[in-house]
Every structure is written in C-alpha cells, then in structure tokens.
Scaffold this motif. Structure first.
Motif, PDB file in Angstrom:
ATOM      1  N   SER A 211       0.850  -1.130  -0.075  1.00  0.00           N
ATOM      2  CA  SER A 211       0.043  -0.186  -0.056  1.00  0.00           C
ATOM      3  C   SER A 211       0.763   1.187   0.107  1.00  0.00           C
ATOM      4  N   ASP A 212       2.309   1.092  -0.114  1.00  0.00           N
ATOM      5  CA  ASP A 212       3.177   2.282   0.059  1.00  0.00           C
ATOM      6  C   ASP A 212       4.033   2.100  -0.822  1.00  0.00           C
ATOM      7  N   PRO A 213       4.170   2.972  -2.042  1.00  0.00           N
ATOM      8  CA  PRO A 213       5.353   2.654  -2.830  1.00  0.00           C
ATOM      9  C   PRO A 213       6.669   3.289  -2.268  1.00  0.00           C
ATOM     10  N   LYS A 214       6.667   4.168  -1.128  1.00  0.00           N
ATOM     11  CA  LYS A 214       8.082   4.505  -0.853  1.00  0.00           C
ATOM     12  C   LYS A 214       8.413   3.935   0.318  1.00  0.00           C
ATOM     13  N   SER A 215       7.760   2.635   0.913  1.00  0.00           N
ATOM     14  CA  SER A 215       8.319   2.072   1.851  1.00  0.00           C
ATOM     15  C   SER A 215       7.734   0.514   2.153  1.00  0.00           C
ATOM     16  N   ASN A 216       8.622  -0.309   2.776  1.00  0.00           N
ATOM     17  CA  ASN A 216       8.207  -1.770   2.811  1.00  0.00           C
ATOM     18  C   ASN A 216       8.089  -2.185   4.330  1.00  0.00           C
ATOM     19  N   SER A 217       7.524  -1.057   5.273  1.00  0.00           N
ATOM     20  CA  SER A 217       7.873  -1.176   6.618  1.00  0.00           C
ATOM     21  C   SER A 217       6.396  -1.791   7.375  1.00  0.00           C
ATOM     22  N   ALA A 218       5.268  -1.988   6.480  1.00  0.00           N
ATOM     23  CA  ALA A 218       4.028  -2.257   7.107  1.00  0.00           C
ATOM     24  C   ALA A 218       3.998  -3.675   7.557  1.00  0.00           C
ATOM     25  N   ASN A 219       4.590  -4.718   6.910  1.00  0.00           N
ATOM     26  CA  ASN A 219       4.542  -6.267   7.398  1.00  0.00           C
ATOM     27  C   ASN A 219       5.954  -6.728   7.372  1.00  0.00           C
ATOM     28  N   MET A 220       6.136  -7.636   8.436  1.00  0.00           N
ATOM     29  CA  MET A 220       7.491  -8.210   8.307  1.00  0.00           C
ATOM     30  C   MET A 220       7.179  -9.677   8.820  1.00  0.00           C
ATOM     31  N   PHE A 221       7.774 -10.970   8.247  1.00  0.00           N
ATOM     32  CA  PHE A 221       7.784 -12.078   8.770  1.00  0.00           C
ATOM     33  C   PHE A 221       9.271 -12.580   8.842  1.00  0.00           C
ATOM     34  N   GLY A 222       9.444 -13.239   9.941  1.00  0.00           N
ATOM     35  CA  GLY A 222      10.786 -13.651  10.364  1.00  0.00           C
ATOM     36  C   GLY A 222      10.775 -15.100  11.140  1.00  0.00           C
ATOM     37  N   ILE A 223      11.891 -15.557  10.933  1.00  0.00           N
ATOM     38  CA  ILE A 223      12.268 -17.107  11.687  1.00  0.00           C
ATOM     39  C   ILE A 223      13.633 -16.811  12.239  1.00  0.00           C
TER      40      ILE A 223
ATOM     41  N   THR B 110      15.959 -24.445  20.057  1.00  0.00           N
ATOM     42  CA  THR B 110      14.977 -23.451  20.058  1.00  0.00           C
ATOM     43  C   THR B 110      14.913 -22.650  19.049  1.00  0.00           C
ATOM     44  N   MET B 111      13.727 -22.584  18.484  1.00  0.00           N
ATOM     45  CA  MET B 111      13.362 -21.609  17.007  1.00  0.00           C
ATOM     46  C   MET B 111      12.247 -20.672  17.432  1.00  0.00           C
ATOM     47  N   GLN B 112      12.195 -19.578  16.596  1.00  0.00           N
ATOM     48  CA  GLN B 112      10.768 -18.639  16.610  1.00  0.00           C
ATOM     49  C   GLN B 112      10.508 -18.331  15.322  1.00  0.00           C
ATOM     50  N   ALA B 113       8.993 -18.083  15.048  1.00  0.00           N
ATOM     51  CA  ALA B 113       8.789 -17.683  13.902  1.00  0.00           C
ATOM     52  C   ALA B 113       7.687 -16.582  14.366  1.00  0.00           C
ATOM     53  N   PHE B 114       7.795 -15.470  13.887  1.00  0.00           N
ATOM     54  CA  PHE B 114       6.852 -14.253  14.122  1.00  0.00           C
ATOM     55  C   PHE B 114       6.546 -13.533  12.836  1.00  0.00           C
ATOM     56  N   TYR B 115       5.363 -12.833  13.149  1.00  0.00           N
ATOM     57  CA  TYR B 115       4.939 -11.723  12.106  1.00  0.00           C
ATOM     58  C   TYR B 115       4.680 -10.371  12.990  1.00  0.00           C
TER      59      TYR B 115
ATOM     60  N   GLY C  81       4.124 -14.376  17.498  1.00  0.00           N
ATOM     61  CA  GLY C  81       4.679 -15.339  17.178  1.00  0.00           C
ATOM     62  C   GLY C  81       4.674 -16.628  17.945  1.00  0.00           C
ATOM     63  N   ILE C  82       5.563 -17.449  17.742  1.00  0.00           N
ATOM     64  CA  ILE C  82       5.573 -18.479  18.588  1.00  0.00           C
ATOM     65  C   ILE C  82       6.941 -19.204  18.613  1.00  0.00           C
ATOM     66  N   ILE C  83       7.348 -19.671  19.768  1.00  0.00           N
ATOM     67  CA  ILE C  83       8.658 -20.301  20.130  1.00  0.00           C
ATOM     68  C   ILE C  83       8.663 -21.791  20.335  1.00  0.00           C
ATOM     69  N   ALA C  84       9.423 -22.399  19.589  1.00  0.00           N
ATOM     70  CA  ALA C  84       9.254 -24.024  19.761  1.00  0.00           C
ATOM     71  C   ALA C  84      10.620 -23.999  20.556  1.00  0.00           C
TER      72      ALA C  84
ATOM     73  N   THR D 107       8.136 -28.282  23.422  1.00  0.00           N
ATOM     74  CA  THR D 107       7.043 -27.191  23.895  1.00  0.00           C
ATOM     75  C   THR D 107       7.046 -25.896  23.335  1.00  0.00           C
ATOM     76  N   PHE D 108       5.971 -25.380  22.962  1.00  0.00           N
ATOM     77  CA  PHE D 108       5.606 -24.171  22.278  1.00  0.00           C
ATOM     78  C   PHE D 108       5.117 -23.132  23.057  1.00  0.00           C
ATOM     79  N   TYR D 109       5.638 -22.007  23.063  1.00  0.00           N
ATOM     80  CA  TYR D 109       5.382 -20.726  23.731  1.00  0.00           C
ATOM     81  C   TYR D 109       4.766 -19.721  22.781  1.00  0.00           C
ATOM     82  N   PRO D 110       3.405 -19.123  22.886  1.00  0.00           N
ATOM     83  CA  PRO D 110       3.023 -18.140  21.874  1.00  0.00           C
ATOM     84  C   PRO D 110       3.362 -16.849  22.730  1.00  0.00           C
TER      85      PRO D 110
END
Length: 252
Positions: free
Chosen positions: A187-199, A215-220, A233-236, A242-245
């Motif tokens: 939605s913004d031609p000058k920035s990509n900061s609205a959404n991020m996904f990471g592991i 131990t690994m994590q995934a997040f949005y 996110g969630i941490i395994a 064991t999983f922690y939200p």
C-alpha cells in the motif's frame, strides 16, 4: 521526466483499437467483459512521454470526467521517471473492481515507476513481549537490504528474561536469537515497513533459563504507525516439544 503532450481521444475507432491493447490491471476471469457490458469504454486519455512511452487510460464518461482524471494523474506522472521506453501501458478505469479503481491504478504506477535506489538499512530492535507467562524486553540490531517492492535481511536480538530474585538480587538472563526477516508493503510505494515475517534460532553461548535444547521462533509484525508495530509469534523449545506463544510491541 517532463511530459510533453497530453492527448484525449473519444473516437470509437480509437476506443476499439485501445481495447485491443493488453490491459495491465485486467480483472479476474470474465469480469472485464462484464465491466465492458455495464460500463463500455466511451473515452480514452493518453499521456505521451519524451521517451516515446505512453500511458493509455480507458474509461466510461458516466464514471469519470477528463478534467478529474487529468488532475489525479498529472502530479503522479511528473514523478514516474522510470516509465518504459517505446511502450504503451493500458489501464482500464472503473470503480466497480478493486484493481480498476483510480487510486489502485495510481498506486500501481507509483510502485512500478517511481525512481528508486536499492540501499542497505541499519536499525535497532526495541520492544517488549509477553512470552509464556513472562514479560521479556527485547533489544538488538537489524540490517535490511531495501528493494523496490520488498526488503530482506536479518537481525540479532536478545529476549531478556528476569528470573525470580535470589536474596534480593536482580539477575538478567539473555536469550540471543539470529533471525532471517522479510518485509513488504503493497500500500506504500515508498516504504516496505508495514509487514514483516521472520524466523530465528537461539544461539546462546551461555545457558538459557527460559529455553532449553534446540529453540526456534517464527513471528509476524504489523505496523500500527511509523513508530509502533505489533508482533505476534511462537517459540518452539525443548527440541520442539514445548511451544510458547508470544505477543508484543516494537518501536521503530
């Protein structure tokens, strides 16, 4: 890039020729045929560029007036210096479908043809999470390669855990994660900061008091405004037994 000529065409012969063009924002399925039945193309608006490129707008005069479209598109086209040479781009305009709305077409032009320079971004990670029943501040650093439509990079973050006091002493337990991150914003031609996904993966040298084993994590992360984001996110941990939200807030 200065625009030399602004042309308007109403002749039916020119309209028929225009309809033969490949539409850049063609609606899905047979919706274009339905649109042409409900709102047939009666007018065209053509912007000519010095590099022999053209922007062709197809529309029905019951939906838009020429002066309205000129006022909407002219300021944007003055900035789109990356318009392709010797090519005509055709867009169908109508408020009936999301991709044919005037604002959607303008956004598409901005995202594709505004001048842009790829660059390296360095920044800090500062925030607070609620992780498995504990509040865990998070700090760290991030490096992102910024491209026109997405950013990709990584971060090194410390999820800080404060165990119960022993003899009144406050202890700090660090939990360092190395993360791979992808960021985008349609939605913004000058920035990509609205959404991020990471592991990420825990890379502690010292024993963690919050996690154990692999131990690994995934997040949005979703931006609320330019300075604040919400992250879930969630941490395994314990070798994925064991999983922690997690839910938290990030600044910048």
């Amino acid at each position: 890039m200065k625009r030399l000529i602004l042309l308007t065409g109403i002749a039916m012969l020119f309209c028929q020729r225009s309809l033969a063009q490949e539409i850049e924002n063609k609606p899905f399925g047979n919706y274009l045929e339905k649109l042409n039945e409900a709102y047939p193309v009666t007018d065209t608006l053509v912007f000519d560029f010095p590099n022999d490129g053209k922007l062709l707008l197809l529309f029905n005069n019951t939906e838009y007036g020429l002066s309205f479209l000129e006022e909407k598109f002219t300021p944007v086209l003055k900035e789109t210096t990356k318009f392709p040479e010797f090519k005509t781009l055709s867009y169908r305009l109508s408020e009936e479908y999301p991709q044919t709305k005037v604002d959607a077409v303008i956004l598409d032009l901005e995202r594709n043809y505004l001048p842009y320079v790829d660059q390296l971004e360095l920044g800090a990670v500062i925030g607070m999470d609620y992780t498995g029943g504990d509040f865990t501040p998070e700090i760290g650093g991030r490096a992102m390669f910024n491209f026109r439509k997405f950013d990709i990079g990584g971060s090194f973050t410390n999820k800080i855990f404060f165990p119960e006091r022993v003899d009144g002493n406050v202890k700090v337990n660090s939990n360092w994660f190395a993360n791979l991150e992808y960021r985008w914003d349609k939605s913004d031609p000058k920035s990509n900061s609205a959404n991020m996904f990471g592991i990420g993966i825990l890379v502690n040298e010292d024993k963690s008091q919050l996690f154990s084993g692999t131990t690994m994590q995934a997040f949005y992360k979703r931006g609320v405004n330019k300075n604040v984001s919400i992250q879930v996110g969630i941490i395994a941990t314990e070798n994925f037994k064991t999983f922690y939200p997690t839910v938290g807030i990030r600044f910048w």
